[in-house]
Enzyme design. Sequence first.
Site, mmCIF file in Angstrom:
data_model
loop_
_atom_site.group_PDB
_atom_site.id
_atom_site.type_symbol
_atom_site.label_atom_id
_atom_site.label_comp_id
_atom_site.label_asym_id
_atom_site.label_seq_id
_atom_site.Cartn_x
_atom_site.Cartn_y
_atom_site.Cartn_z
ATOM 1 N N GLU A 96 12.014 49.013 46.773
ATOM 2 C CA GLU A 96 12.301 50.488 46.701
ATOM 3 C C GLU A 96 11.306 51.136 45.497
ATOM 4 O O GLU A 96 11.692 50.533 44.415
ATOM 5 C CB GLU A 96 13.830 50.653 46.591
ATOM 6 C CG GLU A 96 14.034 52.102 46.761
ATOM 7 C CD GLU A 96 15.592 52.451 46.464
ATOM 8 O OE1 GLU A 96 16.510 51.542 46.270
ATOM 9 O OE2 GLU A 96 15.925 53.709 46.708
ATOM 10 N N ARG A 126 19.079 35.440 42.603
ATOM 11 C CA ARG A 126 18.313 36.376 41.929
ATOM 12 C C ARG A 126 17.823 35.746 40.499
ATOM 13 O O ARG A 126 18.934 35.021 40.066
ATOM 14 C CB ARG A 126 18.815 37.810 41.792
ATOM 15 C CG ARG A 126 20.142 37.999 40.993
ATOM 16 C CD ARG A 126 20.852 39.478 41.158
ATOM 17 N NE ARG A 126 19.725 40.327 40.707
ATOM 18 C CZ ARG A 126 19.214 41.536 41.165
ATOM 19 N NH1 ARG A 126 19.635 41.602 42.512
ATOM 20 N NH2 ARG A 126 18.675 42.396 40.644
ATOM 21 N N LYS A 184 16.373 47.758 37.600
ATOM 22 C CA LYS A 184 15.561 49.056 37.464
ATOM 23 C C LYS A 184 16.384 50.130 36.836
ATOM 24 O O LYS A 184 15.849 50.945 36.012
ATOM 25 C CB LYS A 184 15.064 49.497 38.832
ATOM 26 C CG LYS A 184 13.666 48.688 39.285
ATOM 27 C CD LYS A 184 12.975 49.004 40.631
ATOM 28 C CE LYS A 184 14.104 48.591 41.496
ATOM 29 N NZ LYS A 184 13.537 48.761 43.085
HETATM 30 P P1 ATP Z 1 17.124 46.525 40.939
HETATM 31 O O1 ATP Z 1 18.351 46.187 40.850
HETATM 32 O O2 ATP Z 1 16.360 46.058 39.699
HETATM 33 O O3 ATP Z 1 16.575 47.975 41.368
HETATM 34 P P2 ATP Z 1 16.512 45.924 43.688
HETATM 35 O O4 ATP Z 1 17.083 44.496 44.409
HETATM 36 O O5 ATP Z 1 17.309 47.064 43.817
HETATM 37 O O6 ATP Z 1 16.647 45.459 42.146
HETATM 38 P P3 ATP Z 1 14.176 46.354 44.956
HETATM 39 O O7 ATP Z 1 13.297 47.102 44.889
HETATM 40 O O8 ATP Z 1 15.242 46.695 46.188
HETATM 41 O O9 ATP Z 1 15.056 46.057 43.782
HETATM 42 O O10 ATP Z 1 13.813 44.809 45.423
HETATM 43 C C1 ATP Z 1 12.811 44.383 46.059
HETATM 44 C C2 ATP Z 1 12.934 42.738 46.412
HETATM 45 O O11 ATP Z 1 13.019 41.925 45.077
HETATM 46 C C3 ATP Z 1 14.107 42.530 47.111
HETATM 47 O O12 ATP Z 1 13.948 41.694 48.184
HETATM 48 C C4 ATP Z 1 15.318 41.902 46.020
HETATM 49 O O13 ATP Z 1 15.998 41.305 46.415
HETATM 50 C C5 ATP Z 1 14.254 41.299 45.156
HETATM 51 N N1 ATP Z 1 14.678 41.206 43.686
HETATM 52 C C6 ATP Z 1 15.120 42.183 43.008
HETATM 53 N N2 ATP Z 1 15.677 41.856 41.759
HETATM 54 C C7 ATP Z 1 15.593 40.542 41.880
HETATM 55 C C8 ATP Z 1 15.748 39.646 40.978
HETATM 56 N N3 ATP Z 1 16.131 39.675 39.700
HETATM 57 N N4 ATP Z 1 15.410 38.454 41.312
HETATM 58 C C9 ATP Z 1 15.018 37.868 42.436
HETATM 59 N N5 ATP Z 1 14.499 38.854 43.316
HETATM 60 C C10 ATP Z 1 14.819 39.940 43.133
HETATM 61 MG MG MG Z 2 17.310 48.447 45.456
#
Ligand code: ATP
Ligand code: MG
Length: 559
Positions: free
Chosen positions: A38, A262, A272
């Site tokens: 995102e 994760r 983020k």
């Molecule tokens: P955040 O909570 O940091 O915003 P998010 O999962 O909302 O993380 P996205 O931009 O939606 O962030 O994530 C893009 C991809 O990266 C998704 O498939 C998510 O599952 C993966 N991802 C995000 N954080 C991690 C992590 N700590 N370890 C492994 N994969 C991750």
């Molecule tokens: Mg997200």
Amino acid sequence: MTEETKEVKSLNFLEEIVENDLRENKNGGRVLTRFPPEPNGYLHLGHAKSICLNFGLAQKYGGQTNLRFDDTNPITEDTEYVDSIKADVRWLGFDWAAELYASDYFAQLYEFAKKLIQLGLAYVDDSTAEAIASQKGTPTEPGQESPFRHRSIEENLDLFERMKAGEFPDGSRVLRAKIDMASPNMHFRDPVIYRIKHAHHHRTGNEWCIYPMYDFAHGQSDSIENITHSICTLEFIPHRPLYDWFIEKLDIFPSHQYEFARLNLTYTVMSKRKLKQLVEEGHVAGWDDPRMPTLSGARRRGYTPEAIRDFCERIGVAKRDNLIDVGLLEFCVREQLNKTATRVMVVLDPDPIKVVITNYPEGQTEELSIENNPENPEEGNRAVTFSREILVEREDFMENPPKKFFRLAPGNRVRLKGAYIIECNEVVKDAEGKVTELHCTYVPESKSGSDTSGLKVQGTIHWVNAADAVPVEVRLYDRLFQVEDLAEAEGDFKDHLNPNSLQVVQAFAEPSLRDASGKAYQFLRKGYFNLDTDSTEDRLIFNRTVGLKDSWAKDQKKK
Ligand code: ATP
Ligand code: MG
């Protein structure tokens, strides 16, 4: 690698799934994954894990990977983030088959929603958000049906079209899937799939005022792209039945979702939202502050893509959440920089001691030839100037040393790295008793590389030539947080920030660093460093990427 030495690595569970699918010729033997960020912030090391996994899996099995921006939330998303994400994925060493946006599918998703309405599987609900929440029930108690649940298909179609046309204000209505208010899976209790939001979207502008929710956008986007393996993190397990339900009801390409644990790292946060707070509240200098666990921070600090990929490979793919020691990441960085870094000398001391070599001719300067990298002779040598006056770190001298102090002390001999053996004869002090100079003599036959002196010395210290040493700024970083596991820590995460995570030191570098470039340096005896982007022509700034000491490997031996 020969057959005998080849390491037999067992497959991770995702590789097993893919190999099984390939054996069954599922999807015609095609493998297509996607990385779906995102664009609401900069990528962090957790994303690196996901990137390595998605791209790595496709590469291994002759497939491809799409970069898809999951941009269904107009409020928090921005093209600045899109650009940084693209730069970071490229920097990590991966290339996507297609750059796509969930927002490209808004028209298609809207049609999917109308199809659900026509199937009697979605309805417009005029309830407030609070009413919907209170009707939801609990995991042990069924929810209650909304009074709007039994609207006719015609009325639902009409209202949904008018939602799209902008007739209603934000929050006044939503579109919900009509599934089962008593389902033990809360996501099945008539989830909201569209909401009204009169907001400017970074790509579609003001074209839309209704936006699909994550669950309605993600799986269908996968399906539109014919993604074969949709990999996400464990918290999406309860969403999977809904993912499958939409695909089944809409009768579209059956992408499948698989979940892995994760990445969590010690001494930092990996969200983020939290990282954004650190930036916005000024706890760090920006998303690319070298202390941040972002990819842009890691890059600025001097971590290399090879080291991060190696790290992701070593931690493997888990099915259970765990906390990884950041020391392992530092180990990977050190391993790599040891092979590539150019060795240089920097006196990391704002108040160095001047060493006067009393038997060295006044006014003479010689150029010593010192090798750039003992790990890689191909990198050749560089010229380092040497003369009668040099600077050394104050901590490399002791007037009354303990037994095993092999550095400078009255009567002690040490080798100056790449130069000569010197002996300390006289300590000069100012009125307060502070040491201002050391008077030493050098042994002319002891020149490094052609030493015929026959002398043996225990210690080697680094130094710079006083006349042409370059004053530089060095930024020493420590952990951003003081506690190992922030998920377990009490209170707000920012209560645990390390107040000493940045220490700025003035230092004196050998002149070759005037031409420092984006590569890695090992400051002898000090660690790995790189030139910071804040540097200007007349002010060089270096970041400590990582120290030399390897506490992680030592700990492993102890275990
Ligand atoms: P955040 O909570 O940091 O915003 P998010 O999962 O909302 O993380 P996205 O931009 O939606 O962030 O994530 C893009 C991809 O990266 C998704 O498939 C998510 O599952 C993966 N991802 C995000 N954080 C991690 C992590 N700590 N370890 C492994 N994969 C991750
Ligand atoms: Mg997200």
